[in-house]
Scaffold this motif. Structure first.
Motif, PDB file in Angstrom:
ATOM      1  N   MET A   1       0.827  -1.197   0.000  1.00  0.00           N
ATOM      2  CA  MET A   1       0.000   0.000   0.000  1.00  0.00           C
ATOM      3  C   MET A   1       0.870   1.259   0.000  1.00  0.00           C
ATOM      4  O   MET A   1       0.570   2.241  -0.681  1.00  0.00           O
ATOM      5  N   SER A   2       1.941   1.223   0.765  1.00  0.00           N
ATOM      6  CA  SER A   2       2.832   2.384   0.820  1.00  0.00           C
ATOM      7  C   SER A   2       3.440   2.673  -0.545  1.00  0.00           C
ATOM      8  O   SER A   2       3.526   3.835  -0.971  1.00  0.00           O
ATOM      9  N   VAL A   3       3.840   1.619  -1.245  1.00  0.00           N
ATOM     10  CA  VAL A   3       4.423   1.778  -2.574  1.00  0.00           C
ATOM     11  C   VAL A   3       3.387   2.338  -3.541  1.00  0.00           C
ATOM     12  O   VAL A   3       3.680   3.241  -4.344  1.00  0.00           O
ATOM     13  N   VAL A   4       2.167   1.799  -3.479  1.00  0.00           N
ATOM     14  CA  VAL A   4       1.105   2.283  -4.369  1.00  0.00           C
ATOM     15  C   VAL A   4       0.838   3.767  -4.126  1.00  0.00           C
ATOM     16  O   VAL A   4       0.678   4.551  -5.073  1.00  0.00           O
ATOM     17  N   LEU A   5       0.800   4.164  -2.868  1.00  0.00           N
ATOM     18  CA  LEU A   5       0.558   5.568  -2.542  1.00  0.00           C
ATOM     19  C   LEU A   5       1.711   6.450  -3.029  1.00  0.00           C
ATOM     20  O   LEU A   5       1.486   7.557  -3.538  1.00  0.00           O
ATOM     21  N   LEU A   6       2.945   5.971  -2.887  1.00  0.00           N
ATOM     22  CA  LEU A   6       4.095   6.748  -3.358  1.00  0.00           C
ATOM     23  C   LEU A   6       4.026   6.937  -4.866  1.00  0.00           C
ATOM     24  O   LEU A   6       4.237   8.051  -5.378  1.00  0.00           O
ATOM     25  N   LEU A  31      -1.660  11.001   5.395  1.00  0.00           N
ATOM     26  CA  LEU A  31      -2.679  10.698   6.412  1.00  0.00           C
ATOM     27  C   LEU A  31      -3.111   9.229   6.337  1.00  0.00           C
ATOM     28  O   LEU A  31      -3.368   8.596   7.371  1.00  0.00           O
ATOM     29  N   VAL A  32      -3.173   8.670   5.138  1.00  0.00           N
ATOM     30  CA  VAL A  32      -3.578   7.267   4.973  1.00  0.00           C
ATOM     31  C   VAL A  32      -2.537   6.328   5.586  1.00  0.00           C
ATOM     32  O   VAL A  32      -2.887   5.384   6.311  1.00  0.00           O
ATOM     33  N   VAL A  33      -1.240   6.565   5.304  1.00  0.00           N
ATOM     34  CA  VAL A  33      -0.221   5.666   5.860  1.00  0.00           C
ATOM     35  C   VAL A  33      -0.173   5.775   7.383  1.00  0.00           C
ATOM     36  O   VAL A  33       0.155   4.804   8.078  1.00  0.00           O
ATOM     37  N   LEU A  34      -0.520   6.949   7.906  1.00  0.00           N
ATOM     38  CA  LEU A  34      -0.601   7.103   9.363  1.00  0.00           C
ATOM     39  C   LEU A  34      -1.813   6.379   9.924  1.00  0.00           C
ATOM     40  O   LEU A  34      -1.716   5.642  10.923  1.00  0.00           O
ATOM     41  N   ALA A  35      -2.961   6.552   9.283  1.00  0.00           N
ATOM     42  CA  ALA A  35      -4.209   5.976   9.792  1.00  0.00           C
ATOM     43  C   ALA A  35      -4.198   4.453   9.737  1.00  0.00           C
ATOM     44  O   ALA A  35      -4.791   3.785  10.595  1.00  0.00           O
ATOM     45  N   THR A  36      -3.534   3.898   8.742  1.00  0.00           N
ATOM     46  CA  THR A  36      -3.511   2.444   8.586  1.00  0.00           C
ATOM     47  C   THR A  36      -2.375   1.771   9.346  1.00  0.00           C
ATOM     48  O   THR A  36      -2.285   0.546   9.357  1.00  0.00           O
ATOM     49  N   GLY A  37      -1.514   2.555   9.952  1.00  0.00           N
ATOM     50  CA  GLY A  37      -0.397   1.986  10.694  1.00  0.00           C
ATOM     51  C   GLY A  37       0.775   1.584   9.826  1.00  0.00           C
ATOM     52  O   GLY A  37       1.691   0.898  10.298  1.00  0.00           O
ATOM     53  N   ALA A  38       0.777   2.004   8.539  1.00  0.00           N
ATOM     54  CA  ALA A  38       1.916   1.696   7.673  1.00  0.00           C
ATOM     55  C   ALA A  38       3.180   2.387   8.171  1.00  0.00           C
ATOM     56  O   ALA A  38       4.301   1.944   7.889  1.00  0.00           O
ATOM     57  N   ILE A  39       2.990   3.465   8.903  1.00  0.00           N
ATOM     58  CA  ILE A  39       4.098   4.129   9.579  1.00  0.00           C
ATOM     59  C   ILE A  39       3.618   4.505  10.975  1.00  0.00           C
ATOM     60  O   ILE A  39       2.464   4.924  11.152  1.00  0.00           O
ATOM     61  N   SER A  40       4.470   4.324  11.944  1.00  0.00           N
ATOM     62  CA  SER A  40       4.093   4.664  13.317  1.00  0.00           C
ATOM     63  C   SER A  40       4.130   6.170  13.516  1.00  0.00           C
ATOM     64  O   SER A  40       4.846   6.888  12.808  1.00  0.00           O
ATOM     65  N   VAL A  41       3.356   6.635  14.469  1.00  0.00           N
ATOM     66  CA  VAL A  41       3.329   8.069  14.761  1.00  0.00           C
ATOM     67  C   VAL A  41       4.716   8.580  15.161  1.00  0.00           C
ATOM     68  O   VAL A  41       5.150   9.632  14.678  1.00  0.00           O
ATOM     69  N   PRO A  42       5.463   7.871  16.033  1.00  0.00           N
ATOM     70  CA  PRO A  42       6.813   8.359  16.372  1.00  0.00           C
ATOM     71  C   PRO A  42       7.727   8.491  15.155  1.00  0.00           C
ATOM     72  O   PRO A  42       8.501   9.451  15.050  1.00  0.00           O
ATOM     73  N   HIS A  43       7.641   7.534  14.215  1.00  0.00           N
ATOM     74  CA  HIS A  43       8.476   7.613  13.014  1.00  0.00           C
ATOM     75  C   HIS A  43       8.055   8.795  12.142  1.00  0.00           C
ATOM     76  O   HIS A  43       8.905   9.477  11.545  1.00  0.00           O
ATOM     77  N   ALA A 284       7.346   5.546   5.181  1.00  0.00           N
ATOM     78  CA  ALA A 284       6.486   4.361   5.290  1.00  0.00           C
ATOM     79  C   ALA A 284       6.966   3.263   4.347  1.00  0.00           C
ATOM     80  O   ALA A 284       6.999   2.077   4.713  1.00  0.00           O
ATOM     81  N   VAL A 285       7.350   3.629   3.128  1.00  0.00           N
ATOM     82  CA  VAL A 285       7.856   2.643   2.176  1.00  0.00           C
ATOM     83  C   VAL A 285       9.160   2.039   2.681  1.00  0.00           C
ATOM     84  O   VAL A 285       9.382   0.823   2.595  1.00  0.00           O
ATOM     85  N   VAL A 286      10.025   2.882   3.226  1.00  0.00           N
ATOM     86  CA  VAL A 286      11.300   2.404   3.773  1.00  0.00           C
ATOM     87  C   VAL A 286      11.063   1.440   4.933  1.00  0.00           C
ATOM     88  O   VAL A 286      11.682   0.368   5.017  1.00  0.00           O
ATOM     89  N   ASP A 287      10.145   1.811   5.825  1.00  0.00           N
ATOM     90  CA  ASP A 287       9.865   0.964   6.991  1.00  0.00           C
ATOM     91  C   ASP A 287       9.261  -0.372   6.604  1.00  0.00           C
ATOM     92  O   ASP A 287       9.343  -1.344   7.372  1.00  0.00           O
ATOM     93  N   ASN A 288       8.651  -0.444   5.432  1.00  0.00           N
ATOM     94  CA  ASN A 288       7.972  -1.672   5.016  1.00  0.00           C
ATOM     95  C   ASN A 288       8.734  -2.457   3.960  1.00  0.00           C
ATOM     96  O   ASN A 288       8.135  -3.192   3.175  1.00  0.00           O
ATOM     97  N   GLY A 289      10.049  -2.309   3.932  1.00  0.00           N
ATOM     98  CA  GLY A 289      10.856  -3.216   3.121  1.00  0.00           C
ATOM     99  C   GLY A 289      11.757  -2.595   2.077  1.00  0.00           C
ATOM    100  O   GLY A 289      12.696  -3.252   1.619  1.00  0.00           O
TER     101      GLY A 289
END
Length: 410
Positions: A1-6, A31-43, A284-289
């Protein structure tokens, strides 16, 4: 999802339907990557904190460039180029190279693309010269000639922070790469556009003389000195940029040549929001691989071959996902390799975008400016020119960096 959004955000930035700003897609994606947890709020917060000083610096430089334009700096540059060329398209190309390289280095690549390109187009047309070689030089130099100073490009500001070196050391190490890139570009342009440059320019209209705004030149010189002085003292160079912009802004407001609303508009707030939102999506993309996937391709060490490999990976990635996301992905991976590795990545993401339209936002913006002047661009021609300039520029610029690191150290 992160890649698709990017990919969606970058596609929107390329197309910009109805002229909407890039932030229209980037902010919702963040906002979507935050809401879905693809990236954590601290990150996400950490990414915004990392980018905030850079974005502030960018805002100050954008205001500074616009105020310089209002004071007539770019019209004076056009007048100077016309006088120096003496009716010769070849000399005009040399003048454009010199002026564009200087403006890119001092006022950032955005100033060259947005403010200088129309002046160059008008100057070439008035002289009766074919504009294509000269306006193509603007976009190529906006990318490749942005190597010299931390203020020359948004990617430079990010690399400057990651490298942890002073303003003057950055300039010292990037001087040879900068000169190498410009020299290669000029040599290739002379050959590639030989037919256009052989056409005479003596049928054009005279370009009115425009004296250089001395006050502006003094403020720019003091601002550059401020960059060099504040960096060793641990003071964010953004304060020097803010100081220069403030001086010109107060002068313009007192003389009523601008208004507060115009100053706010020159900061390009939507673009600043785009940068911050894009940073969150990329993180978010970096954090997910993506970090692991690209990490296998990134060479380690400070040898010449390793630096060449880093620059090549950076150039390819810039043309796949744009240079700003590319530098956000690669800098954390290259930082462990030291100053040389970080600057090699910078060479790749600054020179590499001259290969395709999507390599940098500056090139996309340049295309829109040409369309406003009823001039179309040819993708095949742009790519052929890039294939002739980018590989040689990358190799010689990295070689220059390696020499600098060997002689003066990182």
């Amino acid at each position: 999802m992160s890649v698709v959004l990017l990919v969606a955000v970058l596609a929107f930035a390329v197309v910009r339907p109805r002229g909407w700003p890039e932030a229209v897609a980037a902010v919702p994606a963040a906002l979507v990557v935050l809401a879905t947890g693809a990236i954590s709020v601290p990150h996400a917060v950490a990414e915004v904190e990392r980018l905030a000083p850079v974005v502030g610096f960018l805002a100050a430089v954008l205001v500074l460039a616009r105020l310089c334009a209002d004071e007539g700096l770019f019209e004076a540059a056009g007048s100077l180029m016309a006088r120096l060329c003496a009716g010769s398209p070849k000399r005009l190309l040399g003048s454009v190279f010199g002026v564009a390289a200087a403006i890119t280095a001092v006022l950032s690549l955005d100033a060259t693309v947005v403010l200088l390109t129309p002046v160059v187009f008008a100057t070439a047309s008035r002289l009766g010269a074919r504009p294509k070689p000269h306006v193509y030089a603007c976009t190529h130099l906006a990318n490749s000639a942005s190597l010299l100073l931390p203020v020359s490009n948004l990617t430079n500001l990010l690399a400057f922070t990651a490298a942890g070196i002073s303003f003057t050391r950055f300039a010292e190490l990037m001087a040879l790469p900068w000169l190498a890139a410009i020299a290669v570009e000029y040599a290739v342009f002379r050959l590639f556009f030989a037919t256009d440059l052989a056409a005479g320019a003596d049928a054009g209209l005279p370009v009115p003389a425009r004296p250089a705004p001395r006050f502006v030149l003094v403020v720019l010189a003091l601002t550059l000195i401020g960059f060099a002085v504040t960096s060793p003292l641990g003071v964010d160079p953004a304060w020097a940029a803010f100081g220069g912009a403030l001086v010109l802004a107060v002068r313009a407001l007192v003389r009523r040549t601008t208004a507060p609303r115009a100053l706010l508009g020159s900061t390009s707030v939507p673009f600043l929001l785009f940068v911050l939102a894009l940073g969150i999506v990329v993180r978010a993309v970096v954090d997910n691989g993506l970090s692991d996937a690209v990490g296998h391709l990134v060479p380690s060490g400070g040898s010449l071959l390793a630096l060449l490999g880093l620059a090549a990976v950076a150039a390819v990635l810039a043309n796949l996902i744009n240079n700003l996301p590319a530098v956000l992905v690669l800098l954390p991976l290259a930082a462990s390799g030291g100053t040389g590795a970080v600057l090699a990545v910078l060479i790749g993401v600054n020179i590499g975008p001259n290969l395709t339209y999507v390599g940098s936002l500056a090139t996309l913006l340049w295309r829109r400016i040409l369309h406003q002047h009823d001039t179309s661009t040819d993708l095949a021609e742009f790519t052929r020119l890039g294939l002739l300039t980018v590989p040689v520029s990358l190799v010689l610029s990295v070689l220059g960096l390696w020499v600098g690191l060997t002689v003066i150290g990182g």
